[in-house]
Write an enzyme that holds these catalytic residues in place. Sequence first.
Site, PDB file in Angstrom:
ATOM      1  N   THR A   1      -1.850  -6.011   7.417  1.00 63.01           N
ATOM      2  CA  THR A   1      -1.348  -4.803   6.766  1.00 63.01           C
ATOM      3  C   THR A   1      -0.342  -4.178   7.725  1.00 63.01           C
ATOM      4  OG1 THR A   1      -3.042  -3.454   7.777  1.00 63.01           O
ATOM      5  CG2 THR A   1      -3.561  -4.385   5.626  1.00 63.01           C
TER       6      THR A   1
ATOM      7  N   GLU B   1      -4.890  -6.301   0.898  1.00 62.60           N
ATOM      8  CA  GLU B   1      -6.327  -6.567   0.822  1.00 62.60           C
ATOM      9  C   GLU B   1      -6.761  -7.113  -0.543  1.00 62.60           C
ATOM     10  OE1 GLU B   1      -4.903  -3.952   2.187  1.00 62.60           O
ATOM     11  OE2 GLU B   1      -6.049  -3.164   3.881  1.00 62.60           O
TER      12      GLU B   1
ATOM     13  N   LYS C   1      -2.309  19.466  -0.417  1.00 61.94           N
ATOM     14  CA  LYS C   1      -3.452  20.290  -0.817  1.00 61.94           C
ATOM     15  C   LYS C   1      -3.032  21.752  -0.827  1.00 61.94           C
ATOM     16  CE  LYS C   1      -6.697  16.868   0.657  1.00 61.94           C
ATOM     17  NZ  LYS C   1      -6.878  16.080   1.844  1.00 61.94           N
TER      18      LYS C   1
ATOM     19  N   TRP D   1      -4.865  19.712  -5.818  1.00 62.73           N
ATOM     20  CA  TRP D   1      -4.048  18.622  -5.285  1.00 62.73           C
ATOM     21  C   TRP D   1      -2.733  18.486  -6.037  1.00 62.73           C
ATOM     22  CZ3 TRP D   1      -7.721  13.872  -4.207  1.00 62.73           C
ATOM     23  CH2 TRP D   1      -8.625  14.242  -3.188  1.00 62.73           C
TER      24      TRP D   1
HETATM   25  P1  ADP Z   1       0.978  -1.162   3.530  1.00 68.37           P
HETATM   26  O1  ADP Z   1       1.808  -0.242   2.683  1.00 68.37           O
HETATM   27  O2  ADP Z   1      -0.011  -0.457   4.404  1.00 68.37           O
HETATM   28  O3  ADP Z   1       1.741  -2.256   4.158  1.00 68.37           O
HETATM   29  P2  ADP Z   1       0.259  -2.674   1.244  1.00 68.37           P
HETATM   30  O4  ADP Z   1       1.595  -3.291   1.165  1.00 68.37           O
HETATM   31  O5  ADP Z   1      -0.936  -3.505   1.085  1.00 68.37           O
HETATM   32  O6  ADP Z   1       0.034  -1.955   2.578  1.00 68.37           O
HETATM   33  O7  ADP Z   1       0.304  -1.435   0.281  1.00 68.37           O
HETATM   34  C1  ADP Z   1      -0.771  -1.036  -0.512  1.00 68.37           C
HETATM   35  C2  ADP Z   1      -0.582   0.367  -0.990  1.00 68.37           C
HETATM   36  O8  ADP Z   1       0.688   0.545  -1.629  1.00 68.37           O
HETATM   37  C3  ADP Z   1      -1.564   0.777  -2.035  1.00 68.37           C
HETATM   38  O9  ADP Z   1      -2.808   1.144  -1.451  1.00 68.37           O
HETATM   39  C4  ADP Z   1      -0.862   1.949  -2.709  1.00 68.37           C
HETATM   40  O10 ADP Z   1      -1.004   3.146  -1.966  1.00 68.37           O
HETATM   41  C5  ADP Z   1       0.586   1.545  -2.642  1.00 68.37           C
HETATM   42  N1  ADP Z   1       1.003   0.980  -3.933  1.00 68.37           N
HETATM   43  C6  ADP Z   1       1.155  -0.319  -4.254  1.00 68.37           C
HETATM   44  N2  ADP Z   1       1.596  -0.463  -5.520  1.00 68.37           N
HETATM   45  C7  ADP Z   1       1.718   0.784  -6.034  1.00 68.37           C
HETATM   46  C8  ADP Z   1       2.124   1.315  -7.314  1.00 68.37           C
HETATM   47  N3  ADP Z   1       2.533   0.543  -8.306  1.00 68.37           N
HETATM   48  N4  ADP Z   1       2.092   2.659  -7.468  1.00 68.37           N
HETATM   49  C9  ADP Z   1       1.701   3.467  -6.465  1.00 68.37           C
HETATM   50  N5  ADP Z   1       1.330   3.027  -5.252  1.00 68.37           N
HETATM   51  C10 ADP Z   1       1.334   1.705  -5.020  1.00 68.37           C
END
Ligand code: ADP
Length: 532
Positions: free
Chosen positions: A178, A321, A429, A434
């Site tokens: 990640t 994940e 917040k 929210w």
């Molecule tokens: P990181 O951003 O930490 O590299 P990931 O690429 O695995 O990790 O991103 C996952 C996160 O991206 C999700 O938990 C969510 O917050 C956000 N995300 C992914 N797709 C969407 C979507 N279509 N709309 C809103 N948020 C999204």
Amino acid sequence: MLGGIQTGKLLVTNLIDHAAREHAGRELVSYWADGTLTRSSWGEVGLDARKFAGAMRRLGMTKGDRIATLAMNHLHHLSSWYGTAGIGGVLHTVNPRLFEEQLVYIFNHAEDRVLLFDKMFTLIVEKIKPKLTSIEHYIQFDGAKAGYPIYRELVDAENGDFEWAEMEETDPVGLCYTSGTTGNPKGVLYTHRSNVIHAITEVQPDVMNLATRSVMLPVVPMFHANAWGIPFAAAAVGAKLVFSASNEASVLWKLIREEKVTHSAGVPTVWLGMFADLDANGGDYGALDMVVIGGSACPRAMIERLMMAGVRVGHAWGMTETSPIGTAGAYPANWDDLSAEEQVDVICMQGRPPFGVELRIVDDAGDEMPRDGQSSGQLQIRGPWVIQRYFQAEEDAVGDNGWFDTGDVAILHPDGTMQITDRAKDVIKSGGEWISSIELENAAVGCPGVAEAAAVGVYHPKWDERPLLIVVRKPGSDVSGADVQNYLIDKVAKWWLPDEVVFVDALPHTATGKILKRALRDEYKDYRLASV
Ligand code: ADP
């Protein structure tokens, strides 16, 4: 009593064997960093994968060994994935846009033995090399020889009669970290089984709708959650893949038009760039039929523009994940009865989970909340392609019964649609209520003259936090803070309106192209609103 049906293993090598056997002649295209284009096929990539496996075996690589890549999307990258799977190895794709310390941490933590890299990343490799503790072999993927063994030479020295190693479907095959927006990056170790089930799911009409006649150009990089699993899904159906090592909009449009691309996938920022190019240079969408957009919330204006052009938008949500598909925005059963505006409303949400994964929302005490289209809670997920435990961690990453806490806040609708309202750490917040930073941002980018926007909470003595909107103007625009606030009046609840709008030249982005909220929160943590 045993059932009477065979129990064939679900192996990633079966995907490439299937594609090479049943779709041998189906074309694959690669646009390289030096501007050249090559054509290959599933048959040739299948052979290259066996040759690569032979080359790795010759270097002493064996089951469980981690083979890392620092590379853009191209065909050598693809054959190295399948060849690594074939020796029972673990393909570890690394994001070259990470900071140097993160790269060093990740390579050392993964204990990679081989690093394959694109010529354009040679400087990065040479800089971090003295700090890398486990890599024994450095191999250059593309370009002219510059002191490192070259992928093509290594592969061409083999005859391709390599027999895949004996494997179990629960063996590891891929490793992605990640991006570590908080703390050190964490590794997610995919299995053959999870990748294959994910691939079979992904081709479904309600997910990416991929078939043999599809032509898919994944703009999402192969180092971002395995290009969302597309190189595996495409093999399952023998779709044509078009890879581009360049993310320049003009190159992507040319490929879309000339290669008759029907499907594409990428984060919203990619499409912002594509639209800017279209506005400046004109042109059409070619045969483009569907784009999958995910990684962060897709703004309404983007969905509208693509849908008006007749392109289906598959708004998907997921995480490293979750392999990464968690939900996908397929058309609901009543699609044809909806007005154009209602259809856009539906696609603005993140879609429904495909068969296999389950979702629920819980409150702070961990109690399940209703799927009533109103309650918003912490989103949890479980299923056969969802993480159990981070790489080299001592404890599971999931709670009772396999539920994984996503860190996202969401609403579940009675028809199964999931709607992300925010990341738990990004919500603003205000007076105990929210405000969704995502909704504010996405509404703001619909305002003429606004290129990009980010909302963060800043200190307020009465309300604790109030929204500050940080905006990047489109080139040549002189849109003002008042213009943006006026535009938002009928788009969001009145008490959500940002207290102030500030303008910046650029916003910070994560290595996967998302707005880096943590950096913005740090930068504006002492910001004082004029009204305070
Ligand atoms: P990181 O951003 O930490 O590299 P990931 O690429 O695995 O990790 O991103 C996952 C996160 O991206 C999700 O938990 C969510 O917050 C956000 N995300 C992914 N797709 C969407 C979507 N279509 N709309 C809103 N948020 C999204």
